[in-house]
Design a protein around this motif. Structure first.
Motif, short mmCIF file in Angstrom:
data_model
loop_
_atom_site.label_atom_id
_atom_site.label_comp_id
_atom_site.label_asym_id
_atom_site.label_seq_id
_atom_site.Cartn_x
_atom_site.Cartn_y
_atom_site.Cartn_z
N SER A 1 15.67 -1.55 5.85
CA SER A 1 15.16 -1.65 7.22
C SER A 1 13.87 -0.86 7.37
CB SER A 1 16.20 -1.10 8.19
OG SER A 1 16.39 0.29 7.96
N SER A 2 13.25 -1.02 8.52
CA SER A 2 12.12 -0.20 8.91
C SER A 2 12.52 0.55 10.17
CB SER A 2 10.86 -1.05 9.12
OG SER A 2 9.74 -0.24 9.44
N ARG A 3 11.55 0.83 11.05
CA ARG A 3 11.88 1.51 12.30
C ARG A 3 11.99 0.52 13.46
NH1 ARG A 3 7.33 5.76 13.06
NH2 ARG A 3 8.51 6.18 14.96
N TYR A 4 11.84 -0.75 13.17
CA TYR A 4 11.97 -1.83 14.15
C TYR A 4 12.14 -3.09 13.32
CZ TYR A 4 11.04 -4.24 18.61
OH TYR A 4 11.16 -4.98 19.76
N TRP A 5 12.23 -4.25 13.95
CA TRP A 5 12.34 -5.49 13.18
C TRP A 5 11.05 -5.74 12.43
CZ3 TRP A 5 14.07 -6.08 18.55
CH2 TRP A 5 15.45 -5.91 18.66
N GLN B 1 2.44 -0.49 11.35
CA GLN B 1 3.22 0.74 11.15
C GLN B 1 4.62 0.39 10.65
OE1 GLN B 1 4.76 3.14 14.54
NE2 GLN B 1 3.58 4.82 13.63
N ILE B 2 5.21 -0.67 11.19
CA ILE B 2 6.52 -1.12 10.74
C ILE B 2 6.47 -1.50 9.26
CG2 ILE B 2 8.23 -2.99 10.97
CD1 ILE B 2 7.41 -3.02 14.01
N MET B 3 5.40 -2.16 8.84
CA MET B 3 5.25 -2.53 7.43
C MET B 3 5.14 -1.29 6.54
SD MET B 3 5.47 -5.79 7.48
CE MET B 3 6.43 -5.76 9.01
N ARG B 4 4.36 -0.31 7.00
CA ARG B 4 4.21 0.91 6.20
C ARG B 4 5.54 1.65 6.06
NH1 ARG B 4 -0.52 1.21 9.39
NH2 ARG B 4 0.38 2.82 10.74
N GLN B 5 6.30 1.72 7.16
CA GLN B 5 7.58 2.41 7.11
C GLN B 5 8.57 1.66 6.22
OE1 GLN B 5 8.01 5.51 8.60
NE2 GLN B 5 9.72 5.49 7.15
N LYS C 1 0.83 -1.21 0.00
CA LYS C 1 0.00 0.00 0.00
C LYS C 1 0.86 1.26 0.00
CE LYS C 1 -3.10 -0.08 3.18
NZ LYS C 1 -3.71 0.04 4.52
N THR C 2 1.88 1.31 0.85
CA THR C 2 2.72 2.50 0.92
C THR C 2 3.66 2.60 -0.28
OG1 THR C 2 4.18 1.31 2.44
CG2 THR C 2 2.58 2.81 3.41
N LEU C 3 4.07 1.47 -0.82
CA LEU C 3 4.86 1.51 -2.06
C LEU C 3 4.04 2.11 -3.19
CD1 LEU C 3 6.60 -1.97 -1.79
CD2 LEU C 3 7.82 0.19 -2.06
N ASN D 1 10.54 3.25 3.14
CA ASN D 1 12.00 3.19 3.06
C ASN D 1 12.47 2.51 1.78
OD1 ASN D 1 11.92 4.36 5.58
ND2 ASN D 1 12.75 2.61 6.69
N MET D 2 11.74 1.48 1.35
CA MET D 2 12.07 0.81 0.09
C MET D 2 11.88 1.77 -1.08
SD MET D 2 12.89 -2.05 -1.63
CE MET D 2 12.53 -3.56 -0.71
N ALA D 3 10.77 2.51 -1.09
CA ALA D 3 10.52 3.47 -2.17
C ALA D 3 11.60 4.55 -2.20
CB ALA D 3 9.14 4.10 -1.98
#
Length: 212
Positions: free
Chosen positions: A149-153, A172-176, A25-27, A180-182
């Motif tokens: 990475s994200s903001r946590y594991w 939230q970790i998945m969204r970040q 979704k965030t990508l 970060n990938m984008a």
């Protein structure tokens, strides 16, 4: 640009899928195309170290591994997702990744993975997540894929997709991770447009055995 999200769970739309779709979704919001690749429920043949990929330019077992490697040629990044089985990734995904990252670099059309960013995502009811992530990340480190990475594991918790949807921190970790990938993909594209080439490679690989 496109990121492939690999669902290694035997459940097509379970907990792992829920985590991956949050990344997707965030990508998509960042203008990155996504494609979900499910490895399915059928057993995945493990690597038998036959060396056929070096001779054939593809894996000797012509199944979904070769199908994925062909698709990977046109992808710019990868996110692999797995449920946690006994503190590791599930067996089918391990067989899949063993063959993908051995046969892929020997593909007749060139290595579809080196210098493309990758990330691992895991889902668990309770524990075993960090060791599963460590196991999955080793494929990327070996294959020269920059690890995002994200903001946590990169983990979510829940026994059902509905429970994962309640894991606000995990989502939230998945969204970040998606953001970060984008960001990395856009930086890489800008660098290439500015004339920054990929790292120089030594032609001959040095392999040292410890027992003579």
């Amino acid at each position: 640009m496109k990121v492939m999200l690999i669902n290694g769970s035997p459940h097509e739309k379970g907990c792992t899928y829920t985590a991956l779709t949050e990344c997707a979704k965030t990508l998509n919001e960042a203008g990155i195309e996504t494609e979900l690749f499910w490895i399915g429920k059928k057993p995945v043949q493990g690597c038998v170290a036959c060396g056929g990929c070096a001779r054939l330019g593809r894996c000797a077992f012509n199944d979904l591994v070769n199908e994925f490697i062909e698709k990977a040629q046109n992808a710019n990044g990868f996110i692999f997702g797995s449920p946690v089985y006994f503190s590791g990734m599930n067996g089918s995904l391990m067989s899949f990744m063993d063959r993908v990252f051995f046969a892929g670099p020997r593909h007749k059309d060139g290595n579809p993975f080196a210098f493309k960013p990758a990330a691992a995502v895991v889902s668990a009811r309770r524990a075993g997540t960090t060791s599963a992530l460590d196991q999955m990340n080793k494929y990327f480190l070996h294959g020269q894929l920059p690890v995002i990475s994200s903001r946590y594991w990169n983990m979510v918790h829940g026994n059902t997709p509905q429970e994962v949807a309640q894991d606000e921190e995990g989502l939230q970790i998945m969204r970040q991770l998606g953001r970060n990938m984008a960001w990395f993909l856009k930086l890489k594209e800008a660098g290439q447009a500015a004339g920054i080439s990929l790292p120089e490679q030594e032609e001959q690989r040095i392999a040292t055995n410890f027992i003579r």
